[in-house]
Enzyme design. Structure first.
Site, short mmCIF file in Angstrom:
data_model
loop_
_atom_site.label_atom_id
_atom_site.label_comp_id
_atom_site.label_asym_id
_atom_site.label_seq_id
_atom_site.Cartn_x
_atom_site.Cartn_y
_atom_site.Cartn_z
N ARG A 92 1.99 -4.75 -24.70
CA ARG A 92 2.19 -3.27 -23.80
C ARG A 92 1.68 -3.13 -23.00
O ARG A 92 0.03 -2.21 -22.76
CB ARG A 92 2.16 -1.98 -24.54
CG ARG A 92 3.17 -0.54 -24.03
CD ARG A 92 3.08 -0.13 -25.22
NE ARG A 92 3.83 1.37 -24.38
CZ ARG A 92 3.92 2.53 -25.23
NH1 ARG A 92 3.11 2.92 -25.56
NH2 ARG A 92 4.15 3.63 -23.80
N HIS A 123 6.47 14.61 -25.79
CA HIS A 123 7.18 15.08 -24.99
C HIS A 123 8.43 15.92 -24.73
O HIS A 123 8.80 15.75 -24.08
CB HIS A 123 6.60 13.66 -23.81
CG HIS A 123 5.92 13.11 -23.21
ND1 HIS A 123 4.70 13.53 -23.60
CD2 HIS A 123 5.46 11.69 -23.41
CE1 HIS A 123 2.84 12.86 -23.66
NE2 HIS A 123 4.05 11.69 -23.23
N ALA A 179 6.14 8.64 -26.86
CA ALA A 179 6.49 9.02 -25.79
C ALA A 179 7.31 10.63 -26.36
O ALA A 179 8.15 11.26 -25.85
CB ALA A 179 7.73 8.07 -25.53
N ASP A 219 9.48 19.92 -35.36
CA ASP A 219 9.89 20.06 -36.14
C ASP A 219 9.38 19.67 -37.78
O ASP A 219 8.86 20.54 -38.57
CB ASP A 219 11.41 20.74 -36.19
CG ASP A 219 12.67 21.44 -35.12
OD1 ASP A 219 11.39 22.32 -34.84
OD2 ASP A 219 12.84 21.81 -35.15
N TYR A 259 -3.56 0.17 -22.43
CA TYR A 259 -3.68 0.78 -23.95
C TYR A 259 -5.08 -1.01 -24.74
O TYR A 259 -4.99 -0.10 -25.61
CB TYR A 259 -2.30 0.72 -23.90
CG TYR A 259 -1.25 1.86 -24.19
CD1 TYR A 259 -1.72 2.85 -24.37
CD2 TYR A 259 -0.12 0.92 -23.32
CE1 TYR A 259 -0.81 3.99 -24.01
CE2 TYR A 259 -0.04 2.52 -23.13
CZ TYR A 259 0.24 3.53 -23.25
OH TYR A 259 1.02 4.73 -22.92
N ASN A 317 0.68 9.50 -33.74
CA ASN A 317 0.23 9.02 -32.70
C ASN A 317 1.54 9.50 -31.81
O ASN A 317 2.45 8.86 -32.42
CB ASN A 317 -0.14 7.89 -31.83
CG ASN A 317 -0.38 7.47 -30.13
OD1 ASN A 317 0.75 8.52 -30.19
ND2 ASN A 317 -1.16 6.95 -29.64
N HIS A 320 -3.61 10.20 -29.27
CA HIS A 320 -3.61 9.79 -28.00
C HIS A 320 -4.23 8.34 -27.78
O HIS A 320 -5.29 8.98 -27.17
CB HIS A 320 -3.08 10.22 -26.99
CG HIS A 320 -1.62 11.56 -26.76
ND1 HIS A 320 -0.60 10.89 -27.49
CD2 HIS A 320 -1.86 12.47 -27.23
CE1 HIS A 320 -0.13 12.23 -27.58
NE2 HIS A 320 -0.08 13.11 -28.07
N ARG A 335 -2.97 10.71 -16.27
CA ARG A 335 -1.11 9.84 -16.20
C ARG A 335 -0.52 10.98 -15.55
O ARG A 335 -0.85 11.52 -15.00
CB ARG A 335 -0.81 9.04 -16.91
CG ARG A 335 -2.33 8.12 -18.05
CD ARG A 335 -1.82 7.47 -19.43
NE ARG A 335 -0.57 6.68 -19.11
CZ ARG A 335 0.22 6.36 -19.85
NH1 ARG A 335 0.10 6.62 -21.28
NH2 ARG A 335 0.83 5.08 -19.28
N PRO A 344 6.95 5.48 -31.34
CA PRO A 344 7.87 4.72 -30.39
C PRO A 344 6.62 3.06 -29.72
O PRO A 344 5.70 3.69 -28.41
CB PRO A 344 8.64 4.80 -29.66
CG PRO A 344 8.58 5.77 -29.53
CD PRO A 344 7.60 6.58 -30.60
N ASN A 345 7.01 2.22 -29.34
CA ASN A 345 5.99 1.10 -28.85
C ASN A 345 4.69 0.96 -29.07
O ASN A 345 4.20 0.11 -28.01
CB ASN A 345 6.78 1.11 -26.71
CG ASN A 345 7.29 1.87 -26.69
OD1 ASN A 345 8.75 0.53 -26.82
ND2 ASN A 345 8.54 2.65 -26.26
N GLU A 361 -3.13 15.28 -33.83
CA GLU A 361 -2.34 14.18 -32.70
C GLU A 361 -3.79 13.87 -31.91
O GLU A 361 -4.33 13.72 -31.54
CB GLU A 361 -1.89 15.49 -32.45
CG GLU A 361 -1.06 14.56 -31.21
CD GLU A 361 -0.03 16.04 -29.87
OE1 GLU A 361 -0.26 17.13 -30.36
OE2 GLU A 361 0.45 15.40 -28.57
C1 DQA Z 1 0.65 7.79 -26.24
C2 DQA Z 1 0.96 8.29 -24.81
C3 DQA Z 1 2.77 8.58 -24.35
O1 DQA Z 1 2.50 9.34 -22.94
C4 DQA Z 1 2.92 7.33 -24.19
O2 DQA Z 1 4.70 7.48 -24.80
C5 DQA Z 1 2.83 6.40 -25.94
C6 DQA Z 1 1.58 6.15 -25.89
C7 DQA Z 1 -0.94 7.12 -26.19
O3 DQA Z 1 -1.50 6.34 -27.32
O4 DQA Z 1 -1.60 7.32 -25.25
O5 DQA Z 1 3.44 5.55 -25.93
O6 DQA Z 1 1.11 8.51 -26.87
#
Ligand code: DQA
Length: 154
Positions: free
Chosen positions: A24, A86, A83, A93, A29, A80, A105, A112, A16-17, A103
């Site tokens: 953003r 967390h 959010a 699962d 980012y 990735n 980021h 942060r 998401p996002n 994984e």
């Molecule tokens: C993220 C880090 C996460 O904490 C955050 O919620 C994101 C992006 C990153 O790529 O740095 O949406 O996964």
């Protein structure tokens, strides 16, 4: 996982996002968009002999469906979870069913807010890369390429 005729398929899944990249919090980012990321990552994959498909969703159910697809077809995943990293036990699962997951980021989640330091996903993945921007995806794909079987080399 691959054959001489077809390059190994890899799914790069963004949560998401991340579709908002470029608009953003660019100070965190960067200014490149998700389309830029996808183009970059597909190019990296091609150079490594991988067939990379990049997907992004804001829907947890859709992401879980993609992870089931990866599990059923034994496709390596670069994930990735954004959010969901967390707090989503449902995504964790689903990740636990996939054979090979890196994984990633974009930002350094350890520098942060405190809540970003904990990942419910990490116990189920092969490795974690954080804080290296889009380069983290390149490193993850390099690791996939080095790890998958190359039947023609045998
Ligand atoms: C993220 C880090 C996460 O904490 C955050 O919620 C994101 C992006 C990153 O790529 O740095 O949406 O996964």
């Amino acid at each position: 996982m691959g054959t001489a005729m077809s390059p190994t398929k890899v799914l790069v899944l963004n949560g998401p996002n991340l579709g908002r990249l470029g608009r953003r919090q660019p100070e965190i980012y960067g200014h490149a968009t998700h389309a830029d990321l996808a183009e970059h990552v597909v190019g990296t994959g091609t150079g490594l002999g991988l067939e990379v498909e990049v997907r992004q969703t804001d829907s947890e159910g859709e992401m879980i469906g993609w992870l089931h697809e990866a599990a059923d077809q034994n496709i390596p995943v670069v994930l990735n979870p954004a959010a969901w990293t967390h707090y989503s036990i449902a995504v964790a699962d689903a990740v636990a069913q996939v054979n090979f997951v890196v994984e990633v980021h974009i930002s350094n989640v350890h520098s942060r807010e405190g809540f970003r330091r904990h990942s419910v996903i990490s116990p189920y993945v092969t490795g974690v890369i954080a804080g290296l921007g889009f380069g983290g995806y390149d490193l993850a794909l390099t690791h996939v390429a080095a790890s998958v079987e190359v039947p023609e080399a045998r």
